[in-house]
Design an enzyme around this catalytic site. Structure first.
Site, PDB file in Angstrom:
ATOM      1  N   TYR A 142      43.138  34.205  43.041  1.00 20.82           N
ATOM      2  CA  TYR A 142      41.785  33.454  42.830  1.00 20.82           C
ATOM      3  C   TYR A 142      42.184  32.613  41.492  1.00 20.82           C
ATOM      4  O   TYR A 142      42.936  33.090  40.426  1.00 20.82           O
ATOM      5  CB  TYR A 142      40.893  34.412  42.317  1.00 20.82           C
ATOM      6  CG  TYR A 142      39.356  33.833  42.034  1.00 20.82           C
ATOM      7  CD1 TYR A 142      38.800  33.059  42.812  1.00 20.82           C
ATOM      8  CD2 TYR A 142      38.996  34.049  40.656  1.00 20.82           C
ATOM      9  CE1 TYR A 142      37.631  32.366  42.550  1.00 20.82           C
ATOM     10  CE2 TYR A 142      37.925  33.189  40.099  1.00 20.82           C
ATOM     11  CZ  TYR A 142      37.133  32.558  41.178  1.00 20.82           C
ATOM     12  OH  TYR A 142      36.198  31.831  40.765  1.00 20.82           O
ATOM     13  N   ASP A 237      49.110  31.006  36.582  1.00 14.76           N
ATOM     14  CA  ASP A 237      47.616  31.137  35.950  1.00 14.76           C
ATOM     15  C   ASP A 237      47.337  32.492  35.526  1.00 14.76           C
ATOM     16  O   ASP A 237      47.387  33.378  35.969  1.00 14.76           O
ATOM     17  CB  ASP A 237      46.823  31.184  37.252  1.00 14.76           C
ATOM     18  CG  ASP A 237      45.181  31.102  37.017  1.00 14.76           C
ATOM     19  OD1 ASP A 237      44.941  31.409  35.782  1.00 14.76           O
ATOM     20  OD2 ASP A 237      44.370  30.973  37.625  1.00 14.76           O
ATOM     21  N   LYS A 265      39.159  33.887  29.652  1.00 14.90           N
ATOM     22  CA  LYS A 265      38.732  35.332  29.372  1.00 14.90           C
ATOM     23  C   LYS A 265      39.412  35.719  27.962  1.00 14.90           C
ATOM     24  O   LYS A 265      38.522  35.452  27.103  1.00 14.90           O
ATOM     25  CB  LYS A 265      39.513  36.200  30.568  1.00 14.90           C
ATOM     26  CG  LYS A 265      39.003  35.716  31.932  1.00 14.90           C
ATOM     27  CD  LYS A 265      39.149  37.076  32.998  1.00 14.90           C
ATOM     28  CE  LYS A 265      38.194  36.413  34.236  1.00 14.90           C
ATOM     29  NZ  LYS A 265      39.285  35.932  35.287  1.00 14.90           N
TER      30      LYS A 265
HETATM   31  C1  LIG Z   1      38.768  34.387  36.073  1.00  9.28           C
HETATM   32  C2  LIG Z   1      39.774  33.701  36.591  1.00  9.28           C
HETATM   33  C3  LIG Z   1      39.684  32.496  36.792  1.00  9.28           C
HETATM   34  C4  LIG Z   1      38.590  31.642  36.614  1.00  9.28           C
HETATM   35  O1  LIG Z   1      38.009  31.872  35.443  1.00  9.28           O
HETATM   36  P1  LIG Z   1      36.542  31.316  34.888  1.00  9.28           P
HETATM   37  O2  LIG Z   1      36.477  31.445  33.554  1.00  9.28           O
HETATM   38  O3  LIG Z   1      35.730  32.494  35.411  1.00  9.28           O
HETATM   39  O4  LIG Z   1      36.202  30.074  35.507  1.00  9.28           O
HETATM   40  C5  LIG Z   1      40.885  31.518  37.286  1.00  9.28           C
HETATM   41  N1  LIG Z   1      42.112  32.313  37.117  1.00  9.28           N
HETATM   42  C6  LIG Z   1      42.064  33.619  37.259  1.00  9.28           C
HETATM   43  C7  LIG Z   1      43.468  34.019  37.463  1.00  9.28           C
HETATM   44  C8  LIG Z   1      41.045  34.457  37.104  1.00  9.28           C
HETATM   45  O5  LIG Z   1      41.402  35.631  36.719  1.00  9.28           O
END
Ligand SMILES: *Cc1c(COP(=O)(O)O)cnc(C)c1O
Length: 433
Positions: A142, A237, A265
């Site tokens: 994701y 990511d 985060k």
């Molecule tokens: C949570 C998450 C996102 C998205 O971040 P948001 O602040 O919710 O938009 C993107 N990539 C990864 C790996 C994530 O865990």
């Protein structure tokens, strides 16, 4: 009627599903979402006055626990100075220097307001840098909700057909290639067929949004070599893994230096912050220096910057990570032998994969010592989670309301808290077997 039920009935009239992010709605575990009034340390308190031991931790940011004193103090001081300036200011400079001086492959960075925004912007940079349009992502990873990333994207979308959302432009789906995790041969095929058109490969080096799927270092290193050979950029990511598995995130664990990195985060200390960064020559493509436009009215908000800096300072010396590792290892020990349970863990991130039966778990385990791809999942794993979810709540344990979301251990969790979780899981699994 509980106070949560009352509020939920009102919320349904105000927002779709009564929530502002889908997984909060309890759709996949059933029942009414619990309205929390606040949290302190490792605990959340709901509007009905009940207390829960929290292992969701706001889905990752709260690595120091709720209401951490250092972050709280930094925020209050920042508030007293004014909370949105829309100018150059020293706070984002300080956080930016803090990060770039400790993570050598982040030579330059840009703060944004979420992980989604960070990914969206970094992909734009990659396309501009390479003059190519295709993106390659991995099944079950994701990367936020930008159109191009909503294919085979994990937890919140696990039950949806392909593509994972309605309303995507036709281009979004056709420009995004999807490869399976942990499959070097499949990866090579994708590169053979499309290598010359791929601008960027994006991966969660520690996939944690569709269960927890630890990748072999050899796989990540092979991926890095392929991207290099084919002139594509590699984007790690690290929105979950950054500052979580260690200050520098997963890249040094994998032994890979990515071209671009995204954070979210933890980086904002629990406030809305994301960041993208990497090689200086790539970041120099971003406006106002270069032709890639990206901007934000509330970007690098001073309160959020100061919260992030306070959090990162508390993590920097490594002692928190050592403590978190010990708690994670304790959880692993205390959950050993629970029938049907496959516990996956990396550092302070864990995933309770509950097979439909002890036999199904045994069969899966015999085939895969570690689950590395959604293709490895045992039968019936989502159903078992739903069965234990509400009984665990009744015992005062708050986990993410979805079978495919991971759990987080924070610095506020004591050894006794870990034991309480293990005991509750053991009892609940026995009672619902
Ligand atoms: C949570 C998450 C996102 C998205 O971040 P948001 O602040 O919710 O938009 C993107 N990539 C990864 C790996 C994530 O865990």
């Amino acid at each position: 009627m509980t106070r949560s039920e009352e509020l939920y009935a009102r919320a349904l009239r105000v927002a779709p599903g009564g929530v502002h992010s889908p997984v909060r709605a309890f759709r996949s575990v059933g029942g009414t979402p619990i309205f929390m009034s606040g949290g302190h340390g490792a605990r959340l308190r709901d509007v009905d006055g009940r207390e829960f031991l929290d292992f969701c931790m706001a889905f990752g940011p709260m690595i120091l626990g709720h209401g951490n004193e250092a972050v709280r103090t930094a925020v209050i001081e920042a508030l007293d100075r004014g909370w949105s300036l829309g100018t150059a200011e020293p706070y984002s400079l300080e956080l930016g220097e803090y990060i770039t001086s400790r993570i050598p492959w982040v030579e330059s960075l840009r703060f944004v307001n979420s992980g989604t925004e960070a990914v969206m912007s970094a992909l734009r940079v990659a396309r501009a840098a390479t003059g190519r349009s295709k993106l390659l992502k991995f099944e079950g990873c994701y990367h936020g909700h930008a159109d191009a990333m909503l294919l085979r994207a994990g937890s919140g979308l696990a039950d949806a057909p392909l593509p994972d959302s309605a309303g995507l432009g036709a281009l979004a789906a056709s420009e995004t290639l999807v490869a399976p995790l942990d499959d070097a041969a499949a990866l090579e095929k994708v590169f053979e067929a499309h290598g010359a058109q791929i601008a960027c490969v994006i991966i969660e080096p520690m996939p944690a949004n569709y269960g927890l799927l630890p990748q072999r270092n050899e796989f990540l290193q092979h991926l890095a070599r392929l991207t290099q050979r084919h002139g594509a950029l590699l984007l790690f990511d690290e929105v979950i893994s950054g500052f979580r598995v260690g200050f520098q995130g997963y890249a040094p664990i994998a032994g890979v230096t990515p071209d671009l990195v995204t954070y979210g985060k933890i980086i904002g200390g629990g406030f809305p912050v994301g960041a993208y960064g990497g090689r200086r020559d790539l970041m120099q493509l971003v406006a106002p220096v270069g032709p890639v436009y990206q901007a934000g009215t509330l970007s690098a908000n001073p309160v959020a910057m100061c919260a992030g800096l306070a959090m990162l300072r508390a993590l920097d010396d490594g002692s928190v990570y050592a403590q978190l590792e010990a708690r994670g290892a304790q959880l692993e020990r205390e959950l050993e032998g629970v029938p049907g349970l496959i516990l996956q863990r990396q550092a302070s991130v864990f995933w309770l994969c509950l097979a439909g039966s002890a036999e199904a778990a045994r069969r899966t385990r015999a085939e895969h010592a570690i689950l590395r791809s959604p293709a490895h999942y045992p039968e019936g794993c989502a159903k078992r989670y739903v069965a234990i979810y509400h009984p665990l709540l009744a015992r005062g344990i708050y986990l993410a309301p979805s079978a495919f979301e991971v759990g987080f251990i924070s610095a506020a969790h004591t050894s006794a808290d870990i034991s309480a979780l293990a005991t509750a899981i053991r009892a609940t699994c026995a009672a619902t077997a």
